[in-house]
Design an enzyme around this catalytic site. Sequence first.
Site, PDB file in Angstrom:
ATOM      1  N   LYS A  67       0.665  -1.142  -0.041  1.00 18.66           N
ATOM      2  CA  LYS A  67       0.000  -0.204   0.003  1.00 18.66           C
ATOM      3  C   LYS A  67       0.826   1.288   0.155  1.00 18.66           C
ATOM      4  O   LYS A  67       0.891   2.222   0.814  1.00 18.66           O
ATOM      5  CB  LYS A  67      -0.905   0.085   1.091  1.00 18.66           C
ATOM      6  N   ILE A  71       5.257  10.601  -1.677  1.00 21.42           N
ATOM      7  CA  ILE A  71       5.314  11.817  -2.718  1.00 21.42           C
ATOM      8  C   ILE A  71       5.633  10.985  -4.162  1.00 21.42           C
ATOM      9  O   ILE A  71       6.154   9.703  -4.015  1.00 21.42           O
ATOM     10  CB  ILE A  71       6.732  12.584  -2.323  1.00 21.42           C
ATOM     11  N   PRO A  72       5.418  11.640  -4.998  1.00 23.28           N
ATOM     12  CA  PRO A  72       5.319  10.731  -6.339  1.00 23.28           C
ATOM     13  C   PRO A  72       6.688  10.164  -6.672  1.00 23.28           C
ATOM     14  O   PRO A  72       6.762   8.877  -6.969  1.00 23.28           O
ATOM     15  CB  PRO A  72       4.983  11.947  -7.450  1.00 23.28           C
ATOM     16  N   ASN A  73       7.741  10.848  -6.501  1.00 21.19           N
ATOM     17  CA  ASN A  73       9.010  10.459  -6.698  1.00 21.19           C
ATOM     18  C   ASN A  73       9.166   9.008  -6.001  1.00 21.19           C
ATOM     19  O   ASN A  73       9.969   8.037  -6.613  1.00 21.19           O
ATOM     20  CB  ASN A  73      10.259  11.434  -6.422  1.00 21.19           C
ATOM     21  N   THR A  74       9.082   9.161  -4.889  1.00 20.41           N
ATOM     22  CA  THR A  74       9.437   7.831  -3.746  1.00 20.41           C
ATOM     23  C   THR A  74       8.518   6.503  -4.466  1.00 20.41           C
ATOM     24  O   THR A  74       8.686   5.415  -4.416  1.00 20.41           O
ATOM     25  CB  THR A  74       9.042   8.294  -2.558  1.00 20.41           C
ATOM     26  N   GLN A 192     -14.319 -10.232  10.518  1.00 20.43           N
ATOM     27  CA  GLN A 192     -14.783  -9.635   9.338  1.00 20.43           C
ATOM     28  C   GLN A 192     -16.074  -9.129   9.460  1.00 20.43           C
ATOM     29  O   GLN A 192     -17.005 -10.162   9.814  1.00 20.43           O
ATOM     30  CB  GLN A 192     -14.693 -10.650   8.107  1.00 20.43           C
ATOM     31  N   GLY A 212      -7.630 -15.260   3.616  1.00 17.58           N
ATOM     32  CA  GLY A 212      -6.724 -15.527   4.516  1.00 17.58           C
ATOM     33  C   GLY A 212      -6.930 -16.662   5.419  1.00 17.58           C
ATOM     34  O   GLY A 212      -6.985 -18.011   5.151  1.00 17.58           O
TER      35      GLY A 212
HETATM   36  O1  C5P Z   1      -9.715 -11.988   7.010  1.00 20.34           O
HETATM   37  P1  C5P Z   1      -8.762 -12.781   6.161  1.00 20.34           P
HETATM   38  O2  C5P Z   1      -7.666 -13.556   6.806  1.00 20.34           O
HETATM   39  O3  C5P Z   1      -9.377 -13.366   4.815  1.00 20.34           O
HETATM   40  O4  C5P Z   1      -7.996 -11.613   5.467  1.00 20.34           O
HETATM   41  C1  C5P Z   1      -7.350 -11.592   4.309  1.00 20.34           C
HETATM   42  C2  C5P Z   1      -6.798 -10.334   3.825  1.00 20.34           C
HETATM   43  O5  C5P Z   1      -7.856  -9.468   3.624  1.00 20.34           O
HETATM   44  C3  C5P Z   1      -5.719  -9.656   4.927  1.00 20.34           C
HETATM   45  O6  C5P Z   1      -4.566  -9.506   4.634  1.00 20.34           O
HETATM   46  C4  C5P Z   1      -6.329  -7.978   4.720  1.00 20.34           C
HETATM   47  O7  C5P Z   1      -5.533  -7.439   3.790  1.00 20.34           O
HETATM   48  C5  C5P Z   1      -7.677  -8.130   3.890  1.00 20.34           C
HETATM   49  N1  C5P Z   1      -8.717  -7.820   4.923  1.00 20.34           N
HETATM   50  C6  C5P Z   1      -9.439  -6.565   4.385  1.00 20.34           C
HETATM   51  N2  C5P Z   1     -10.553  -6.161   5.177  1.00 20.34           N
HETATM   52  C7  C5P Z   1     -10.817  -6.937   6.178  1.00 20.34           C
HETATM   53  C8  C5P Z   1     -10.170  -8.079   6.622  1.00 20.34           C
HETATM   54  C9  C5P Z   1      -9.090  -8.422   5.706  1.00 20.34           C
HETATM   55  O8  C5P Z   1      -9.095  -5.942   3.556  1.00 20.34           O
HETATM   56  N3  C5P Z   1     -11.713  -6.474   7.149  1.00 20.34           N
END
Ligand code: C5P
Length: 234
Positions: A67, A71-74, A192, A212
């Site tokens: 993510k 700044i744009p250059n970085t 979640q 995940g």
């Molecule tokens: O919850 P889970 O283990 O499936 O999450 C997998 C990925 O989803 C995490 O690495 C996270 O970047 C993203 N995630 C998200 N929003 C959430 C939970 C997880 O974007 N509420």
Amino acid sequence: MEESVTAKDKIIVALDLPSADSARDMVKTLGNDVSWYKIGLRLFALGGPAFVQEVKAFGAKIFLDLKFHDIPNTVRSAVESACALGADMLTIHLSGGSEMCQAAVKGRGSNSTLILGVTVLTSQTEATLAEIGINRSVTQQVISLATLAKANGIAGLIASPLELQPLRQEFGKSLVIVTPGVRPTWSEAGDQKRFATPSEAIKLGADYLVIGRPITASPDPKAAFSRIASELLQ
Ligand code: C5P
């Protein structure tokens, strides 16, 4: 057979594990089934570029979820380095603005890496947007940032299941959408709150799913992965 390859290719396994060793063990356990792994900030801080190369050597594609927002250059040079490392997908924060998006595209150069824009984090709400001076709904902010992405050469987005319908309505299939926050009905919801099942998310328009814990915290990760892939076909 062809269909099941396609279903597996839509699943990106998030390697959110507490150490490089446990992530390595997970990759070994899942074997050749998995096409994509997501490596995020924690694992990158633990295992660094060497770990990314190690997972690539297994034959999997890498979604490097760092993510970028600077700044744009970085950002240009960070994207350049991530592409050189072999990232097949990577993320930037669209709130960095048009110049930063264009810099990311420049950094990618002729690489085929897909740059994905993060719109509004799933942990954010209308109230947390207001805290930083954004006084509109989450959906309005998502659409506005997605418009900025499209206008500046960012071809993909990260979007929660709730945002899929409005995004597809507004942009059709012109953007690739990667969706986290999905849960099979047979899995623990965990933290979640806004979730759909994997097949619901695909029906709503997701191109890829980030999954995940339903896989990595399962007593049998390989079986959990296969079960989700087969459910995507139903
Ligand atoms: O919850 P889970 O283990 O499936 O999450 C997998 C990925 O989803 C995490 O690495 C996270 O970047 C993203 N995630 C998200 N929003 C959430 C939970 C997880 O974007 N509420």
